[in-house]
Write an enzyme that holds these catalytic residues in place. Structure first.
Site, PDB file in Angstrom:
ATOM      1  N   SER A   1      11.826  49.216 -45.176  1.00 19.21           N
ATOM      2  CA  SER A   1      12.973  49.395 -46.066  1.00 19.21           C
ATOM      3  C   SER A   1      14.179  48.687 -45.488  1.00 19.21           C
ATOM      4  O   SER A   1      14.353  48.636 -44.261  1.00 19.21           O
ATOM      5  CB  SER A   1      13.296  50.883 -46.231  1.00 19.21           C
ATOM      6  OG  SER A   1      14.479  51.056 -46.993  1.00 19.21           O
TER       7      SER A   1
ATOM      8  N   TYR B   1      15.378  59.001 -42.924  1.00 23.45           N
ATOM      9  CA  TYR B   1      14.587  57.956 -43.594  1.00 23.45           C
ATOM     10  C   TYR B   1      14.797  56.610 -42.904  1.00 23.45           C
ATOM     11  O   TYR B   1      13.828  55.889 -42.619  1.00 23.45           O
ATOM     12  CB  TYR B   1      14.993  57.861 -45.065  1.00 23.45           C
ATOM     13  CG  TYR B   1      14.182  56.859 -45.852  1.00 23.45           C
ATOM     14  CD1 TYR B   1      12.881  57.135 -46.248  1.00 23.45           C
ATOM     15  CD2 TYR B   1      14.722  55.623 -46.203  1.00 23.45           C
ATOM     16  CE1 TYR B   1      12.135  56.222 -46.974  1.00 23.45           C
ATOM     17  CE2 TYR B   1      13.993  54.703 -46.930  1.00 23.45           C
ATOM     18  CZ  TYR B   1      12.704  55.004 -47.309  1.00 23.45           C
ATOM     19  OH  TYR B   1      11.969  54.087 -48.020  1.00 23.45           O
TER      20      TYR B   1
END
Length: 268
Positions: A130, A143
């Protein structure tokens, strides 16, 4: 023979879009889901049962593909979970689950598929990370940490596996219009929390970014290009210009200036 492509987390979101795209391009696609029976009629490729946090289910899925096709040419490590919340108020079991799924899970799958790729003398592993893994984002810190860990581990793993003819690559997406927001863990907005107002505003903004995100077919096209590249790069980023440019800014701006820029963006 067309390449055999193994995609984890292929029943929805980016994984499903990549699976459909590669299937239509003629690849022999095998996807996975924790509950494949729910989705088996929604995709034209086989969905195998797999939970990346359970090594036995990984071994079973890989064994089935090898028994049916005799090879696994490409692994797309896509399965993952989202998590948001103030780090102080995020339950430790949810933090552990995020790392088990987003970091340890892909490592389990890599360990299970490498013996077959060594036997073949070739293979390509693509880890979906990501853009959030390149920076610590407020209320997405856990995250970001899981994806950053996978990014760096891939860099080391890539050098270790080149001797076997195995390539390893990261692809970092930005915000895409998928169902990830509905499926991720949100730490609750608690009455009396010192973070309530700031977290609530940031959470609304994050969900809006996903809703307004790019078409996940762009990720599918990028992964297709990477598969067809003889000597792929270590890192690829796919997303809006400003999301990708934010990585460049972090490299060149002083730390405090970059932090102020992020806080202005999130209205903190």
């Amino acid at each position: 023979m067309s390449k055999v492509v193994f995609i984890t987390g292929a029943s929805s979101g980016i994984g499903r879009t990549v699976g459909l795209y590669l299937h239509n391009k003629g690849y022999q696609v095998f996807g996975t889901s924790r509950s494949p029976e729910k989705y088996k009629d929604e995709v034209p490729f086989p969905l195998l049962e797999l939970d990346v946090t359970h090594p036995d289910s990984i071994a079973n899925a890989i064994g089935e593909i090898i028994s049916r096709k005799g090879a696994i040419d490409v692994l797309v490590n896509n399965a993952g979970v989202g998590i948001t919340g103030p780090i102080e108020e995020t339950p430790t079991p949810e933090i552990r689950n995020a790392f088990e799924t987003n970091f340890y899970g892909p490592l389990h799958v890599i360990k299970a598929v490498l013996p077959q790729m060594r036997k073949q003398g070739n293979g390509h592993i693509i880890n979906v990370t990501s853009i959030a893994g390149y920076m610590g984002l407020p209320y997405r810190g856990i995250y970001s940490a899981t994806k950053a860990a996978l990014e760096v581990t891939t860099e080391a793993y890539r050098m270790e596996t080149k001797q076997f003819g195995v390539e390893m690559t990261n692809i970092a997406p930005g915000d895409f219009a998928t169902n990830i927001a509905s499926g991720r863990y949100h730490a609750p907005l608690m009455e009396g929390s010192p973070y309530k107002e700031a977290y609530g505003n940031t959470l609304q903004m994050m969900n809006q970014h996903v809703d307004e995100g790019k078409d996940p077919t762009e990720m599918a096209r990028a992964i297709h290009r990477i598969i067809e590249t003889k000597h792929p790069k270590t890192h690829y980023k796919v997303g809006a210009f400003l999301q990708k440019f934010s990585i460049v800014l972090k490299r060149v701006l002083p730390g405090k200036m970059y932090e102020k820029m992020l806080m202005r963006h999130y209205k903190l």
